[in-house]
Design a protein around this motif. Structure first.
Motif, PDB file in Angstrom:
ATOM      1  N   ASP A 184      38.663  34.690  33.497  1.00  0.00           N
ATOM      2  CA  ASP A 184      39.013  34.098  34.788  1.00  0.00           C
ATOM      3  C   ASP A 184      39.749  32.767  34.591  1.00  0.00           C
ATOM      4  OD1 ASP A 184      38.983  34.978  37.345  1.00  0.00           O
ATOM      5  OD2 ASP A 184      37.002  34.212  37.882  1.00  0.00           O
TER       6      ASP A 184
ATOM      7  N   HIS B 145      28.741  33.918  40.530  1.00  0.00           N
ATOM      8  CA  HIS B 145      30.106  33.648  40.064  1.00  0.00           C
ATOM      9  C   HIS B 145      30.813  32.925  41.212  1.00  0.00           C
ATOM     10  CE1 HIS B 145      33.963  35.002  37.961  1.00  0.00           C
ATOM     11  NE2 HIS B 145      34.415  34.669  39.161  1.00  0.00           N
TER      12      HIS B 145
ATOM     13  N   HIS C 268      33.665  30.222  42.915  1.00  0.00           N
ATOM     14  CA  HIS C 268      34.974  29.548  42.826  1.00  0.00           C
ATOM     15  C   HIS C 268      34.931  28.254  43.617  1.00  0.00           C
ATOM     16  CE1 HIS C 268      37.743  32.246  40.608  1.00  0.00           C
ATOM     17  NE2 HIS C 268      36.766  33.112  40.812  1.00  0.00           N
TER      18      HIS C 268
ATOM     19  N   ASN D 155      37.110  27.692  38.738  1.00  0.00           N
ATOM     20  CA  ASN D 155      35.775  28.304  38.771  1.00  0.00           C
ATOM     21  C   ASN D 155      34.715  27.211  38.675  1.00  0.00           C
ATOM     22  OD1 ASN D 155      37.581  30.518  37.968  1.00  0.00           O
ATOM     23  ND2 ASN D 155      35.703  31.644  37.523  1.00  0.00           N
TER      24      ASN D 155
END
Ligand SMILES: [Zn+2]
Length: 530
Positions: free
Chosen positions: A14, A204, A206, A240
């Protein structure tokens, strides 16, 4: 007994989506080894089959302690497993774990996948089963989970449960758009944790509302036991979740430290700042001075009254001990600083003086005068150190630049293309020896730097590992005329970095001063004989 929290690094997958970041195979291998040595549990290397670099990365075993993870999509709708080249590439990859990304929002299933909710669930189950049959640990990233949960909670949960029931080790809830807020994350993860045990749930996040770190911690509070993120918060758009902020928070803040343990030891934590800066270096970026925990400014104090308190009792002004993360306290010396800043800074550089020493007043006056001219000593620690040492009479005259000449020429080259070339000639006196060096560079400062460092006679051995890592120019309006301030960041073979400053109405002269300070600083630090 503390509960174990697992850290999953996706810098190479990512994080590689970051604008301007392009990892080569060699970069990826080196970074994976660095992350492994640091103690991360999972390292996601990339997307085998999607591009040649990642395919090659997974073509041989990487021998890491961390679980090396390949990323890819679940079986395409309407196809069989054996007829899906993406799945084949994933199953063939030399990886310990496979992380599938699956849709968890019915709207996306309809519009993006153009399939039915049932077929998407079947695709999740089939993919997990196939990877498990190959002996891989399986993770399923539930894409747009939080938005999907708000739109259709039953379906989002059905996707997560399909993955878990089929045997996925981790069901990872993704805030793909990064717009979810911490209290929402905590509430939704709490709901999911009623159906799926928390030690199988990952987060996860952002950073689109600058809360990826807060969202990750909120998920842990609600029961999640795996955190996905990247070093320095690399990642597309706003990035992230930043593991460089999450890791010390988990290790040093009692709410987390008393309840959880992670795979990173206290000793390894001391490498955090170095790890963060090394990645920046590999990407040719200047480290963020204001980065929490690891930035140059993270433990810097300017005002005089605070500084005297810090010297007496650091805990009064610091939320954690800077040494624990490999950073250090900085008491900024500037025209606002008092004697205590100066005394503490002199002690740190090993030139302690008595409180009543008259040279102290001279140094303080000198700093104030020069800052009025445009010098910025808080940003240029090495130039300050030299100024202090000079005032105290402790810097030898290693060499003397008798003259230099820099020229810039624009002309047509052999193939008729317009080019600009710079050349510098420097005449240096080292002891009784006179040395003349010339060099060509991309620009006048580059040429001057190369010529200066080309031959310093007996001192050359001390500056072999010296290189410039950043160059910043600012035009200041000091009084009636504009002056140029140049800040140069240098580094050496040990990874040490320092910043020097030069100020002049002429940019070449300002650069020359900063370059000279950088070289002399390196000689002082290396203990070069006078
Ligand atoms: Zn992502």
């Amino acid at each position: 007994m503390k509960e174990r929290l697992y850290l999953f690094d996706t810098t190479l997958r990512d994080g590689a989506q970051t604008n301007g970041v392009d990892f080569t195979l060699a970069d990826k291998v080196a970074i994976a080894q660095m992350l492994d040595a640091f103690g991360l549990d999972y390292i996601e290397g990339g997307y085998p089959g999607a591009n040649p670099t990642d395919t090659q990365l997974f073509s041989e075993p990487r021998k890491l302690d961390a679980r090396f993870t390949a990323f890819g999509m679940t079986r395409r709708p309407g196809r069989s497993l054996s007829n899906d080249p993406g799945i084949a590439a994933l199953l063939e990859a030399e990886a310990d774990a496979i992380c599938f990304v699956a849709k968890a929002w019915d709207y996306h299933v309809r519009v993006a996948l153009e399939t039915t909710p049932e077929e998407n669930l079947a695709s999740i189950r089939d993919s997990v089963r196939a990877a498990k049959a190959r002996g891989r640990e399986v993770l399923v990233d539930c894409e747009h989970f939080f938005d999907g949960y708000k739109a259709n909670g039953d379906y989002a949960l059905a996707c997560a449960r399909a993955a878990y029931e089929e045997g996925a080790r981790w069901v990872v809830l993704c805030d793909t758009n990064g717009g979810t807020l911490p209290h929402e994350v905590e509430a939704i993860v709490g709901e999911v944790a009623k159906k799926i045990p928390g030690d199988h749930i990952g987060i996860h996040a952002h950073n689109d509302t600058e809360q990826a770190v807060a969202n990750s911690l909120a998920a842990v509070r609600a029961g999640a036991r795996q955190i996905q993120g990247t070093i320095n918060g690399l990642g597309e758009r706003c990035g992230n979740a930043n593991l460089v902020s999450i890791i010390p928070t988990l290790k040093l803040k009692p709410e987390f430290a008393e309840k959880f343990e992670i795979g990173i030891s206290d000793a390894k934590l001391k490498n955090l700042a170095h790890l963060s800066h090394t990645l920046d270096e590999m990407l040719n970026r200047a480290p963020d001075r204001h980065a929490p925990y690891v930035g140059v400014s993270a433990f810097a104090t300017k005002a005089g009254i605070h500084a005297s308190a810090i010297v007496k009792e650091p805990a009064t002004y610091e939320h954690v001990d800077p040494e624990t993360v490999g950073n250090r306290r900085r008491l900024l010396v500037s025209d606002q600083s008092g004697r205590s800043n100066l005394l503490a800074e002199l002690e740190r550089i090993g030139t302690a003086v008595e409180k009543e020493d008259p040279r102290l007043v001279r140094l303080l006056d000198e700093v104030k005068e020069r800052e009025a001219l445009g010098y910025a000593y808080e940003a240029a620690d090495a130039s300050f150190e030299l100024l202090a040492r000079r005032t105290l009479g402790a810097v030898p005259d290693y060499f003397n630049v008798e003259r230099f000449d820099v020229n810039v020429e624009q002309r047509y080259n052999a193939v008729g293309k317009r080019v600009t070339v710079s050349m510098a000639v420097v005449k240096v006196k080292v002891g009784n020896e006179t040395l003349i060096s010339a060099a060509e560079g991309d620009g006048p400062v580059h040429a001057l730097d190369l010529a200066l460092r080309k031959d310093l006679g007996k001192y050359q051995q001390y500056i072999e590992g010296l290189e410039l890592s950043d160059y910043r120019v600012r035009i200041l309006n000091a009084g009636t005329e504009a002056v140029t301030r140049v800040l140069i960041e240098s580094q050496d073979e040990t990874g040490e970095r320092w910043t020097t400053v030069g100020v002049s109405s002429n940019i070449i002269d300002a650069s020359f001063q900063a370059l000279m300070d950088s070289i002399v600083y390196k000689l002082v630090r290396s203990g070069a004989p006078a």
